[in-house]
Design a protein around this motif. Structure first.
Motif, PDB file in Angstrom:
ATOM      1  N   ARG A   1       0.813  -1.221   0.000  1.00  0.00           N
ATOM      2  CA  ARG A   1       0.000   0.000   0.000  1.00  0.00           C
ATOM      3  C   ARG A   1       0.847   1.272   0.000  1.00  0.00           C
ATOM      4  O   ARG A   1       0.436   2.295  -0.545  1.00  0.00           O
TER       5      ARG A   1
ATOM      6  N   PRO B   1      -1.408  -2.277  -7.238  1.00  0.00           N
ATOM      7  CA  PRO B   1      -1.974  -1.324  -8.217  1.00  0.00           C
ATOM      8  C   PRO B   1      -2.290  -2.010  -9.535  1.00  0.00           C
ATOM      9  O   PRO B   1      -1.606  -2.947  -9.952  1.00  0.00           O
ATOM     10  N   GLU B   2      -3.361  -1.555 -10.182  1.00  0.00           N
ATOM     11  CA  GLU B   2      -3.756  -2.147 -11.459  1.00  0.00           C
ATOM     12  C   GLU B   2      -2.685  -1.935 -12.526  1.00  0.00           C
ATOM     13  O   GLU B   2      -2.467  -2.780 -13.392  1.00  0.00           O
ATOM     14  N   THR B   3      -2.014  -0.796 -12.467  1.00  0.00           N
ATOM     15  CA  THR B   3      -0.943  -0.496 -13.420  1.00  0.00           C
ATOM     16  C   THR B   3       0.394  -0.576 -12.698  1.00  0.00           C
ATOM     17  O   THR B   3       0.704   0.267 -11.850  1.00  0.00           O
TER      18      THR B   3
ATOM     19  N   GLN C   1       4.527  -0.531 -12.408  1.00  0.00           N
ATOM     20  CA  GLN C   1       5.496   0.387 -12.994  1.00  0.00           C
ATOM     21  C   GLN C   1       6.686  -0.297 -13.656  1.00  0.00           C
ATOM     22  O   GLN C   1       7.378   0.315 -14.451  1.00  0.00           O
TER      23      GLN C   1
END
Length: 441
Positions: free
Chosen positions: A373, A412-414, A416
């Protein structure tokens, strides 16, 4: 002689008849089918099974052969006759009583010898139940042993043993008419404790539907025992398990409130657990103030618990400091507005016994969730994967799965980088590994 006391001969015949019926039904045989194989009239078989009439020796031999019980039923009949004979000796004839009880003991040994030569082991518990009810204090010890094994024994094994325990206790509960009220209350308490452990084990193993029915039975038994603290404990434990099963929040809140009412303000584990439910739900709903209030009250209750409870790090009925800190860790991790409490997690992890691998894995998953998170996705996923992989399949309980899946949801959906994506894929594969189920293992 007490005119209300059960007739010894009738009692023994009832037990023998009940065992005959149990084995017949287990074999899938009707009374007419037995008649066809043995020649014994079906109406006589019904009378023998009901305990209304003694079964002749030759008939028992035929039935024993028909049921393929390897001489067990013959031995049980002989034992029933010898036990009745011993019990019929008048109380003023000590010498005669001793002589007949010695005959009983010889019959038991003879029966065990028959069992020892059997190719297939028959139900030995039938011998024990034929002798009469168990001692309630012996079952206190059995409950304690099960509670000590709860966090370490593989769930499939534990469930099977608890199920057999519950069946055995039911045999004793049927004989409560001739016991004192205090003894009856102790039996109901034992029943409630075992039902609670069975419900918890089934739920932990991923069987919420089956577990829910046993929780209801545990609550009923606790009410019959008159033990309000045990009643509150069962209500609260069922609510906590329901949280991990994604049951409706209002049902869980209602259970927690009922537990607090049942406890009547007494500082006990049931009270502390009910406050845990309130703190966890409020935190997840974004009510940080309400969650912190419940946590503060829980900490106060903890200081009032007896040392026998707070020093018990091993059993399923103990509530030591690590349980208090575990609740705080959960609330601060899952609460969107809650301040992070690193100290709670550190203390809990340091206090959990090494043998409680499930509890320790959950705390590591709390830390992994925090890392994901806060942006350290790779480190969090690696920690979560290690925590889950460290557990054998039977220890991947619904509680562990709940925390493990929360980590994946927080990703996260995207992503890095390729490294983050690789860590997510690897972790997802870890969660897809089979978990222990208890019933189908």
């Amino acid at each position: 002689m007490n005119s209300d006391a059960p007739d010894p001969a009738s009692t023994a015949r009832l037990r023998l008849g009940a065992e005959m019926r149990r084995i017949r039904e287990l074999k899938g045989l009707s009374r007419p089918a037995v008649h066809a194989q043995t020649g014994d009239d079906a109406s006589n078989l019904a009378k023998w099974e009901s305990g209304a009439r003694n079964i002749p020796a030759d008939a028992m031999i035929r039935i024993d052969e028909c049921y393929e019980t390897n001489g067990l039923l013959v031995a049980l009949r002989d034992m029933a006759i010898s036990i009745d004979h011993a019990l019929r000796v008048s109380d003023d004839s000590d010498r005669g009583h001793d002589k007949d009880m010695d005959y009983v003991r010889r019959q038991i040994l003879a029966s065990l010898a028959v069992v020892g030569t059997s190719a297939v082991l028959p139900p030995l518990d039938a011998l024990r139940h034929l002798m009469g009810p168990d001692r309630v204090q012996d079952w206190d010890e059995i409950v304690w042993e099960r509670a000590l094994a709860f966090h370490t024994q593989p769930l499939p094994e534990l469930i099977k043993e608890l199920a057999q325990d519950v069946l055995d206790v039911q045999q004793n509960l049927r004989r409560l008419d001739s016991t004192t009220s205090s003894t009856a209350a102790r039996w109901h308490r034992i029943n409630a404790q075992l039902l609670c452990l069975l419900a918890r084990a089934l739920g932990s193993a991923g069987h919420p539907r089956e577990s829910r029915g046993w929780w209801n039975k545990a609550r009923e038994a606790a009410e019959l025992s008159g033990d309000v603290q045990l009643h509150a404990f069962i209500l609260s434990k069922a609510a906590i398990q329901g949280l991990y099963e994604h049951r409706p929040v209002q049902v869980l809140v209602s259970n927690a409130e009922e537990a607090l009412l049942v406890a009547q303000g007494v500082p006990c584990v049931g009270t502390a657990l009910a406050l845990a439910v309130q703190a966890q739900i409020r935190a997840m709903q974004g009510n940080a103030k309400g969650a912190l209030t419940a946590l503060k009250e829980q900490a106060r209750v903890f200081t009032l618990l007896p040392s026998s409870v707070t020093d018990d790090h091993d059993s399923a009925f103990g509530w030591p400091e690590e349980r208090l800190m575990h609740t705080r860790s959960f609330a601060t991790i899952y609460g969107s507005n809650m301040p992070r409490d690193d100290e709670a997690q550190r203390v809990a992890l340091a206090s959990y016994p090494e043998t409680n691998a499930r509890g320790r894995a959950q705390l590591r998953l709390h830390e992994a969730l925090h890392q994901v998170r806060t942006g350290d996705v790779v480190a969090g996923l690696d920690l979560a994967r290690e925590a889950v992989s460290s557990l054998p399949a039977h220890d991947r309980t619904i509680f562990v799965r709940f925390d493990a899946e929360a980590v994946l949801t927080a990703v996260p959906e995207t992503l890095q980088s390729h490294r983050q994506r690789a860590a997510a894929v690897e972790y997802q594969r870890t969660l897809a590994l089979p978990r222990g189920t208890g019933l189908d293992a």
